[in-house]
Design a protein around this motif. Structure first.
Motif, PDB file in Angstrom:
ATOM      1  N   MET A 132       0.812  -1.214   0.000  1.00 46.97           N
ATOM      2  CA  MET A 132       0.000   0.000   0.000  1.00 46.97           C
ATOM      3  C   MET A 132       0.848   1.267   0.000  1.00 46.97           C
ATOM      4  O   MET A 132       0.298   2.370   0.012  1.00 46.97           O
ATOM      5  N   LEU A 133       2.169   1.104   0.001  1.00 48.66           N
ATOM      6  CA  LEU A 133       3.022   2.284   0.046  1.00 48.66           C
ATOM      7  C   LEU A 133       3.000   3.004  -1.298  1.00 48.66           C
ATOM      8  O   LEU A 133       3.334   2.426  -2.331  1.00 48.66           O
ATOM      9  N   GLN A 134       2.589   4.248  -1.291  1.00 48.78           N
ATOM     10  CA  GLN A 134       2.539   5.065  -2.505  1.00 48.78           C
ATOM     11  C   GLN A 134       3.372   6.324  -2.291  1.00 48.78           C
ATOM     12  O   GLN A 134       3.312   6.944  -1.235  1.00 48.78           O
ATOM     13  N   LEU A 135       4.140   6.638  -3.299  1.00 54.24           N
ATOM     14  CA  LEU A 135       5.022   7.801  -3.188  1.00 54.24           C
ATOM     15  C   LEU A 135       4.281   9.092  -3.521  1.00 54.24           C
ATOM     16  O   LEU A 135       3.552   9.162  -4.499  1.00 54.24           O
ATOM     17  N   ASN A 136       4.501  10.087  -2.706  1.00 55.54           N
ATOM     18  CA  ASN A 136       3.989  11.431  -2.962  1.00 55.54           C
ATOM     19  C   ASN A 136       5.179  12.281  -3.405  1.00 55.54           C
ATOM     20  O   ASN A 136       5.773  13.048  -2.640  1.00 55.54           O
ATOM     21  N   ARG A 137       5.551  12.118  -4.663  1.00 59.04           N
ATOM     22  CA  ARG A 137       6.764  12.759  -5.164  1.00 59.04           C
ATOM     23  C   ARG A 137       6.572  14.272  -5.336  1.00 59.04           C
ATOM     24  O   ARG A 137       5.511  14.732  -5.760  1.00 59.04           O
ATOM     25  N   LYS A 138       7.634  14.988  -5.010  1.00 57.76           N
ATOM     26  CA  LYS A 138       7.688  16.422  -5.267  1.00 57.76           C
ATOM     27  C   LYS A 138       9.155  16.846  -5.216  1.00 57.76           C
ATOM     28  O   LYS A 138      10.022  16.120  -4.716  1.00 57.76           O
ATOM     29  N   TRP A 139       9.440  18.018  -5.715  1.00 55.50           N
ATOM     30  CA  TRP A 139      10.803  18.515  -5.664  1.00 55.50           C
ATOM     31  C   TRP A 139      11.115  18.952  -4.233  1.00 55.50           C
ATOM     32  O   TRP A 139      10.384  19.737  -3.634  1.00 55.50           O
ATOM     33  N   CYS A 140      12.181  18.411  -3.685  1.00 59.50           N
ATOM     34  CA  CYS A 140      12.536  18.726  -2.308  1.00 59.50           C
ATOM     35  C   CYS A 140      14.012  19.091  -2.229  1.00 59.50           C
ATOM     36  O   CYS A 140      14.844  18.552  -2.977  1.00 59.50           O
ATOM     37  N   ASP A 141      14.319  20.009  -1.334  1.00 62.15           N
ATOM     38  CA  ASP A 141      15.685  20.449  -1.101  1.00 62.15           C
ATOM     39  C   ASP A 141      16.339  19.474  -0.124  1.00 62.15           C
ATOM     40  O   ASP A 141      15.875  19.295   1.006  1.00 62.15           O
ATOM     41  N   VAL A 142      17.427  18.817  -0.547  1.00 67.05           N
ATOM     42  CA  VAL A 142      18.089  17.828   0.305  1.00 67.05           C
ATOM     43  C   VAL A 142      18.629  18.493   1.566  1.00 67.05           C
ATOM     44  O   VAL A 142      18.587  17.918   2.651  1.00 67.05           O
ATOM     45  N   GLY A 143      19.109  19.729   1.452  1.00 70.42           N
ATOM     46  CA  GLY A 143      19.600  20.433   2.632  1.00 70.42           C
ATOM     47  C   GLY A 143      18.507  20.657   3.663  1.00 70.42           C
ATOM     48  O   GLY A 143      18.709  20.442   4.866  1.00 70.42           O
ATOM     49  N   ASP A 144      17.326  21.124   3.220  1.00 71.25           N
ATOM     50  CA  ASP A 144      16.204  21.308   4.147  1.00 71.25           C
ATOM     51  C   ASP A 144      15.778  19.982   4.763  1.00 71.25           C
ATOM     52  O   ASP A 144      15.421  19.913   5.953  1.00 71.25           O
ATOM     53  N   MET A 145      15.792  18.922   3.959  1.00 71.41           N
ATOM     54  CA  MET A 145      15.384  17.613   4.462  1.00 71.41           C
ATOM     55  C   MET A 145      16.328  17.144   5.570  1.00 71.41           C
ATOM     56  O   MET A 145      15.883  16.623   6.606  1.00 71.41           O
ATOM     57  N   ILE A 146      17.624  17.369   5.403  1.00 73.64           N
ATOM     58  CA  ILE A 146      18.588  16.971   6.432  1.00 73.64           C
ATOM     59  C   ILE A 146      18.416  17.822   7.681  1.00 73.64           C
ATOM     60  O   ILE A 146      18.568  17.341   8.819  1.00 73.64           O
ATOM     61  N   SER A 147      18.061  19.113   7.506  1.00 71.48           N
ATOM     62  CA  SER A 147      17.816  19.984   8.673  1.00 71.48           C
ATOM     63  C   SER A 147      16.665  19.448   9.510  1.00 71.48           C
ATOM     64  O   SER A 147      16.722  19.443  10.753  1.00 71.48           O
ATOM     65  N   ILE A 148      15.607  18.986   8.847  1.00 71.12           N
ATOM     66  CA  ILE A 148      14.467  18.420   9.574  1.00 71.12           C
ATOM     67  C   ILE A 148      14.880  17.140  10.292  1.00 71.12           C
ATOM     68  O   ILE A 148      14.476  16.883  11.435  1.00 71.12           O
ATOM     69  N   VAL A 149      15.718  16.331   9.643  1.00 72.84           N
ATOM     70  CA  VAL A 149      16.198  15.094  10.269  1.00 72.84           C
ATOM     71  C   VAL A 149      17.008  15.414  11.521  1.00 72.84           C
ATOM     72  O   VAL A 149      16.841  14.770  12.571  1.00 72.84           O
ATOM     73  N   LEU A 150      17.884  16.409  11.420  1.00 74.33           N
ATOM     74  CA  LEU A 150      18.690  16.786  12.583  1.00 74.33           C
ATOM     75  C   LEU A 150      17.814  17.282  13.731  1.00 74.33           C
ATOM     76  O   LEU A 150      18.112  17.035  14.910  1.00 74.33           O
ATOM     77  N   GLU A 151      16.756  17.982  13.407  1.00 73.47           N
ATOM     78  CA  GLU A 151      15.845  18.455  14.453  1.00 73.47           C
ATOM     79  C   GLU A 151      15.157  17.284  15.151  1.00 73.47           C
ATOM     80  O   GLU A 151      14.956  17.309  16.368  1.00 73.47           O
ATOM     81  N   LYS A 152      14.821  16.251  14.380  1.00 72.67           N
ATOM     82  CA  LYS A 152      14.136  15.098  14.968  1.00 72.67           C
ATOM     83  C   LYS A 152      15.047  14.251  15.843  1.00 72.67           C
ATOM     84  O   LYS A 152      14.586  13.626  16.799  1.00 72.67           O
ATOM     85  N   VAL A 153      16.335  14.213  15.536  1.00 71.50           N
ATOM     86  CA  VAL A 153      17.254  13.386  16.326  1.00 71.50           C
ATOM     87  C   VAL A 153      18.007  14.217  17.367  1.00 71.50           C
ATOM     88  O   VAL A 153      18.860  13.683  18.087  1.00 71.50           O
ATOM     89  N   ARG A 154      17.718  15.522  17.429  1.00 69.53           N
ATOM     90  CA  ARG A 154      18.475  16.413  18.330  1.00 69.53           C
ATOM     91  C   ARG A 154      18.319  16.004  19.785  1.00 69.53           C
ATOM     92  O   ARG A 154      19.262  16.098  20.565  1.00 69.53           O
ATOM     93  N   GLU A 155      17.115  15.504  20.164  1.00 70.30           N
ATOM     94  CA  GLU A 155      16.841  15.226  21.568  1.00 70.30           C
ATOM     95  C   GLU A 155      17.749  14.146  22.143  1.00 70.30           C
ATOM     96  O   GLU A 155      18.073  14.158  23.339  1.00 70.30           O
ATOM     97  N   PHE A 156      18.160  13.190  21.310  1.00 73.33           N
ATOM     98  CA  PHE A 156      18.987  12.110  21.856  1.00 73.33           C
ATOM     99  C   PHE A 156      20.372  12.048  21.215  1.00 73.33           C
ATOM    100  O   PHE A 156      21.016  11.005  21.196  1.00 73.33           O
ATOM    101  N   SER A 157      20.828  13.217  20.698  1.00 72.58           N
ATOM    102  CA  SER A 157      22.158  13.269  20.099  1.00 72.58           C
ATOM    103  C   SER A 157      23.041  14.296  20.771  1.00 72.58           C
ATOM    104  O   SER A 157      23.987  14.814  20.167  1.00 72.58           O
TER     105      SER A 157
END
Length: 538
Positions: free
Chosen positions: A368-393
């Motif tokens: 059932m996995l369907q991709l919702n493709r769009k143009w995304c900035d890899v830098g912004d995506m990594i910033s969001i990842v860092l924010e999510k892992v900030r609490e335990f890093s």
């Protein structure tokens, strides 16, 4: 197998020659004896009666071997007549001067007939041996063909077709349904075959009634047997040991008892092969289902154990912190309250990641996995990842290496964030305090690809284990002391492969583990400009 079948049909046609069809045999026998008589006179053997009598045995034997008993008796009689007329005095007359010649003629005729009879029997035995050899070869070919078949419908279709060819008559297969009611098996037609199929023999109620009786009684019935012999078909149970899997039937057209017995033996042999093959396919299917059931049970057990263990730790922290705040709020300083609420938030975030991974695995497994493709900035995506892992890093140094120009990628930003969160979380979890975690991005313009690399300085993964770390619930023996479900990397692999990319584990040159993700970018992505950002529908 077709060669053996055609050979059997040729023999049947020779054995079934009518009287008028044997007329050329009598003509050839007559011509042969006449030519032999002329030849004996030419070579001067007119007075050598013993050798002449022996020479006349050749056309008799040839007639017996090639044309049967009738032409052989005819050749023997004609040989006696020609011998008396041309070689016994008085010549060119049927008159016999010495009556002892009559006894010689009678003995000669008897010997010739007995010799012809023996030759004919040898010919019949040879034909039977060839027929049995052809049957054996056909059965061997059939058994070899069905050995490699694992699908029941394909097996039944192959067996029915081959038996029809071997016996030259339409065949039918009857199998029990889930209620143990016998039903006529009919091949499932493809779209191109619909409308071209012929009527199937064996579908009448009388045929089904006989087949049902054979299935329940376990006995052969029909034409050529002692049970229900007036039927036009021969019905044989498909038996293996004490179990009957169904019934096979053939519509017989011959009325010769000997031929019926041969066809019955052949059908029983085919029935034994079919029963063994059906039993094999069913056992293989049962074994497969048992394996799937056992694997499902193993996965369910592993999932429950992992989830319960993973949930217990954050729940304990949440419950303990919340209870302390509720019961002893006046005793805590603002810093203490901030720490306790932070524990509650960290536990909730940990549980949220676990639930996200579980839902992601369910979507991957169910397709059932369907991709919702769009143009995304890899830098912004990594910033969001860092924010999510900030609490335990807080005790790790996370370094991000990006190209000088912005990197855009056409994909599902949310799913790729989940991939990076899982990988970076593992890098933090399995590396010591004060170590460094590096996130690198490379863009290959020539190959139109994007590469994401996450390096850690942790305990590392042995080369033998790198193949298995992306399997569901796999935990390295060296990491059993660290909590985890073994689902994170499996989900990462599924999401990356849905994007058309690859993910692999390598050794970090600086020590630890390197996770490398290669994603196809495409020419459209490479020529993309910043102002055109936005969601693109698929």
């Amino acid at each position: 197998m077709s060669e053996h079948i055609e050979e059997g049909k040729d023999k049947e046609s020779m054995q079934g020659l009518s009287r008028w069809e044997r007329v050329p045999a009598y003509i050839w026998a007559t011509l042969g004896i006449i030519l032999l008589t002329v030849l004996l006179h030419i070579i001067g053997m007119s007075d050598d009666w013993v050798n002449v009598a022996l020479v006349y045995l050749f056309p008799i034997l040839i007639s017996a071997v090639y044309w049967g008993m009738g032409p052989a008796v005819y050749a023997a009689t004609l040989s006696v007549v020609m011998f008396d007329f041309f070689f016994v005095p008085p010549y060119l007359s049927f008159t016999v001067e010495d009556l002892r010649y009559l006894i010689s003629f009678a003995v000669y005729l008897a010997v010739a007939i007995m010799t012809a009879n023996l030759a004919g029997r040898l010919r019949q035995q040879l034909d039977r041996v060839k027929s049995r050899e052809a049957t054996t070869n056909a059965l061997y070919d059939l058994s070899r063909q069905i050995t490699a078949i694992t699908d029941l419908d394909t097996l039944l279709d192959n067996m029915t077709s081959q038996i029809s060819l071997m016996l030259g008559s339409p065949a039918a297969m009857y199998l029990p349904d889930q209620q143990d009611e016998l039903k006529l098996w009919i091949k499932q037609k493809s779209a191109s075959e619909i409308g071209t199929e012929k009527s199937t023999w064996g579908g009448h109620s009388s045929d089904l009634a006989i087949a049902d009786w054979v299935y329940k009684q376990g006995q052969v019935a029909g034409k050529g047997s002692t049970k229900l012999g007036e039927s036009a078909g021969l019905y044989v149970p498909l038996r293996t040991e004490n179990h009957i899997h169904g019934v096979i039937a053939v519509h017989l057209t011959t009325n010769e008892l000997e031929k019926q017995q041969e066809q019955r033996q052949l059908l029983e042999a085919c029935g034994s092969l079919a029963a063994g093959a059906i039993a094999r396919v069913k056992l293989a299917e049962e074994a497969r289902l048992a394996q799937v059931t056992a694997e499902s049970e193993r996965i369910r057990t592993a999932l429950l154990d992992s989830v319960s263990h993973e949930l217990r730790t954050p729940l304990t922290a949440i419950i303990g912190s919340a209870t302390g705040l509720m019961e002893n709020d006046s005793l805590f300083t603002p810093e203490d309250r901030r720490e306790l609420t932070g524990n509650i938030r960290d536990g909730a975030l940990r549980m949220n990641r676990l639930v996200t991974n579980l839902l992601g695995m369910v979507r991957l497994e169910s397709g059932m996995l369907q991709l919702n493709r769009k143009w995304c900035d890899v830098g912004d995506m990594i910033s969001i990842v860092l924010e999510k892992v900030r609490e335990f890093s807080s005790h790790r140094e996370i370094v991000v290496k990006l190209p000088e120009e912005p990197v855009f990628f056409y994909g599902d930003e949310v799913l790729l964030e989940q991939v990076l969160v899982n990988i970076v979380s593992n890098a933090i979890k399995y590396s010591p305090d004060d170590s460094k975690v590096t996130i690198g991005v490379k863009k290959d313009m020539s190959h139109a690809s994007l590469t994401l690399i996450v390096d850690d300085q942790g305990i590392g993964i042995s080369e033998a284990e790198r193949v298995y770390i992306f399997d569901k619930f796999y935990r390295s023996p060296s990491t059993q002391h660290i909590t985890g479900t073994g689902l994170g990397l499996a989900i990462c692999k599924g999401i990356v492969e849905v994007h058309g990319g690859t993910i692999q584990a390598e050794a970090n040159p600086d020590g630890g583990t390197r996770i490398r993700i290669d994603l196809p970018a495409g020419t459209d992505e490479l020529s993309f400009s910043c102002p055109a950002q936005g969601e693109v529908g698929e």
